[in-house]
Scaffold this motif. Structure first.
Motif, short mmCIF file in Angstrom:
data_model
loop_
_atom_site.label_atom_id
_atom_site.label_comp_id
_atom_site.label_asym_id
_atom_site.label_seq_id
_atom_site.Cartn_x
_atom_site.Cartn_y
_atom_site.Cartn_z
N ILE A 1 -12.58 -15.09 -6.43
CA ILE A 1 -11.78 -16.13 -5.77
C ILE A 1 -10.30 -15.81 -5.87
O ILE A 1 -9.55 -15.96 -4.90
CB ILE A 1 -12.10 -17.53 -6.36
CG1 ILE A 1 -13.53 -17.92 -5.98
CG2 ILE A 1 -11.10 -18.57 -5.88
CD1 ILE A 1 -14.03 -19.16 -6.68
N HIS A 2 -9.85 -15.35 -7.04
CA HIS A 2 -8.44 -14.95 -7.21
C HIS A 2 -8.07 -13.92 -6.16
O HIS A 2 -7.04 -14.04 -5.48
CB HIS A 2 -8.21 -14.33 -8.59
CG HIS A 2 -8.10 -15.32 -9.70
ND1 HIS A 2 -8.07 -14.93 -11.00
CD2 HIS A 2 -8.00 -16.67 -9.72
CE1 HIS A 2 -7.96 -15.99 -11.79
NE2 HIS A 2 -7.93 -17.06 -11.02
N GLN A 3 -8.90 -12.89 -6.03
CA GLN A 3 -8.61 -11.81 -5.09
C GLN A 3 -8.58 -12.32 -3.66
O GLN A 3 -7.68 -11.99 -2.89
CB GLN A 3 -9.62 -10.67 -5.24
CG GLN A 3 -9.31 -9.47 -4.38
CD GLN A 3 -7.95 -8.87 -4.66
OE1 GLN A 3 -7.52 -8.76 -5.81
NE2 GLN A 3 -7.24 -8.50 -3.62
N SER A 4 -9.56 -13.13 -3.30
CA SER A 4 -9.61 -13.68 -1.94
C SER A 4 -8.40 -14.55 -1.66
O SER A 4 -7.81 -14.48 -0.56
CB SER A 4 -10.89 -14.49 -1.74
OG SER A 4 -12.02 -13.68 -1.86
N MET A 5 -8.01 -15.37 -2.62
CA MET A 5 -6.84 -16.24 -2.42
C MET A 5 -5.56 -15.43 -2.33
O MET A 5 -4.67 -15.76 -1.53
CB MET A 5 -6.74 -17.26 -3.57
CG MET A 5 -7.69 -18.42 -3.42
SD MET A 5 -7.44 -19.36 -1.89
CE MET A 5 -5.79 -20.02 -2.16
N VAL B 1 2.06 -15.83 4.08
CA VAL B 1 3.51 -15.71 3.85
C VAL B 1 4.06 -14.34 4.23
O VAL B 1 5.24 -14.08 4.02
CB VAL B 1 3.88 -16.04 2.39
CG1 VAL B 1 3.58 -17.48 2.06
CG2 VAL B 1 3.22 -15.10 1.41
N TRP B 2 3.23 -13.49 4.77
CA TRP B 2 3.64 -12.15 5.24
C TRP B 2 4.26 -11.33 4.12
O TRP B 2 5.31 -10.72 4.28
CB TRP B 2 4.61 -12.27 6.41
CG TRP B 2 4.00 -12.89 7.61
CD1 TRP B 2 3.85 -14.22 7.86
CD2 TRP B 2 3.42 -12.22 8.73
NE1 TRP B 2 3.23 -14.41 9.06
CE2 TRP B 2 2.95 -13.20 9.62
CE3 TRP B 2 3.24 -10.87 9.07
CZ2 TRP B 2 2.33 -12.89 10.81
CZ3 TRP B 2 2.64 -10.57 10.26
CH2 TRP B 2 2.18 -11.58 11.12
N LYS B 3 3.61 -11.32 2.96
CA LYS B 3 4.10 -10.52 1.83
C LYS B 3 2.96 -9.67 1.29
O LYS B 3 1.80 -9.88 1.59
CB LYS B 3 4.66 -11.43 0.74
CG LYS B 3 5.90 -12.16 1.19
CD LYS B 3 6.58 -12.86 0.05
CE LYS B 3 7.84 -13.53 0.58
NZ LYS B 3 8.56 -14.24 -0.44
N ASP B 4 3.32 -8.71 0.44
CA ASP B 4 2.36 -7.81 -0.17
C ASP B 4 1.54 -8.56 -1.23
O ASP B 4 2.07 -9.39 -1.96
CB ASP B 4 3.12 -6.64 -0.82
CG ASP B 4 2.19 -5.60 -1.40
OD1 ASP B 4 1.29 -5.14 -0.68
OD2 ASP B 4 2.37 -5.27 -2.59
N GLU B 5 0.23 -8.25 -1.30
CA GLU B 5 -0.66 -8.90 -2.27
C GLU B 5 -0.17 -8.74 -3.70
O GLU B 5 -0.26 -9.67 -4.50
CB GLU B 5 -2.07 -8.32 -2.17
CG GLU B 5 -2.91 -8.90 -1.09
CD GLU B 5 -4.29 -8.28 -1.09
OE1 GLU B 5 -4.92 -8.23 -2.16
OE2 GLU B 5 -4.74 -7.86 -0.01
N ALA B 6 0.30 -7.56 -4.04
CA ALA B 6 0.76 -7.30 -5.42
C ALA B 6 1.94 -8.21 -5.76
O ALA B 6 2.00 -8.77 -6.86
CB ALA B 6 1.14 -5.84 -5.59
N ASP B 7 2.89 -8.36 -4.83
CA ASP B 7 4.04 -9.24 -5.07
C ASP B 7 3.61 -10.69 -5.22
O ASP B 7 4.11 -11.42 -6.07
CB ASP B 7 5.06 -9.11 -3.93
CG ASP B 7 5.67 -7.72 -3.85
OD1 ASP B 7 5.66 -7.01 -4.88
OD2 ASP B 7 6.14 -7.35 -2.76
N VAL B 8 2.66 -11.11 -4.38
CA VAL B 8 2.15 -12.48 -4.45
C VAL B 8 1.46 -12.70 -5.79
O VAL B 8 1.67 -13.72 -6.46
CB VAL B 8 1.17 -12.76 -3.28
CG1 VAL B 8 0.51 -14.13 -3.44
CG2 VAL B 8 1.90 -12.69 -1.95
N GLY B 9 0.65 -11.73 -6.23
CA GLY B 9 -0.06 -11.84 -7.50
C GLY B 9 0.88 -11.96 -8.69
O GLY B 9 0.67 -12.79 -9.58
N VAL B 10 1.94 -11.17 -8.70
CA VAL B 10 2.91 -11.23 -9.79
C VAL B 10 3.62 -12.59 -9.78
O VAL B 10 3.77 -13.22 -10.82
CB VAL B 10 3.93 -10.08 -9.69
CG1 VAL B 10 5.10 -10.28 -10.64
CG2 VAL B 10 3.25 -8.75 -9.96
N ALA B 11 4.00 -13.05 -8.60
CA ALA B 11 4.72 -14.33 -8.51
C ALA B 11 3.84 -15.51 -8.91
O ALA B 11 4.32 -16.47 -9.50
CB ALA B 11 5.23 -14.52 -7.09
#
Length: 129
Positions: A27-31, A39-49
């Protein structure tokens, strides 16, 4: 000394994740994918934020991250279709991300989707039943 009974024995945790932990990770990965699209951003950046492991846990919400109500409505629709979890836009935007993933997992386990309609009362007049 007597041998321990089954109630006295504690389970030793192995290094393998449980089924619930694997489900939550999925679920984390899917979200992360869905929020990154919204938000048109990279998954890695979203995950860190949002504080997704291996980042330290965070209490940041999607609203804090900058997801607008319009993007939240679209995201709610994607969560419903892809993750089969019915949430309100308010829950989606204001629940801390890690708690939101747990909320989605709980919503996936619910059998009811949509409004619950109570049964018709017996003996309605004029053949309404």
């Amino acid at each position: 000394m007597d041998a321990p009974t089954s109630g006295d024995v504690k389970r030793v945790r192995t290094g393998r994740p449980t089924a619930a932990e694997r489900e939550l990770a999925s679920i984390h990965q899917s979200m992360l994918e869905l929020v990154a699209l919204a938000v048109w951003k990279d998954e890695a950046d979203v995950g860190v934020a949002l504080g997704v492991p291996p980042s330290p846990p965070a209490t940041i919400t999607l609203l804090d991250y900058g997801v607008t109500s319009a993007a939240g409505a679209g995201l709610r629709s994607r969560v419903f279709k892809q993750l089969e979890a019915e949430l309100t836009t308010f829950e989606l935007l204001t629940t801390p991300f890690l708690d939101l993933c747990k909320l989605i997992a709980a919503a996936q386990k619910r059998e009811t989707v949509g409004a619950i309609i109570p049964p018709m009362p017996a003996g309605l007049p004029n053949g309404l039943a």
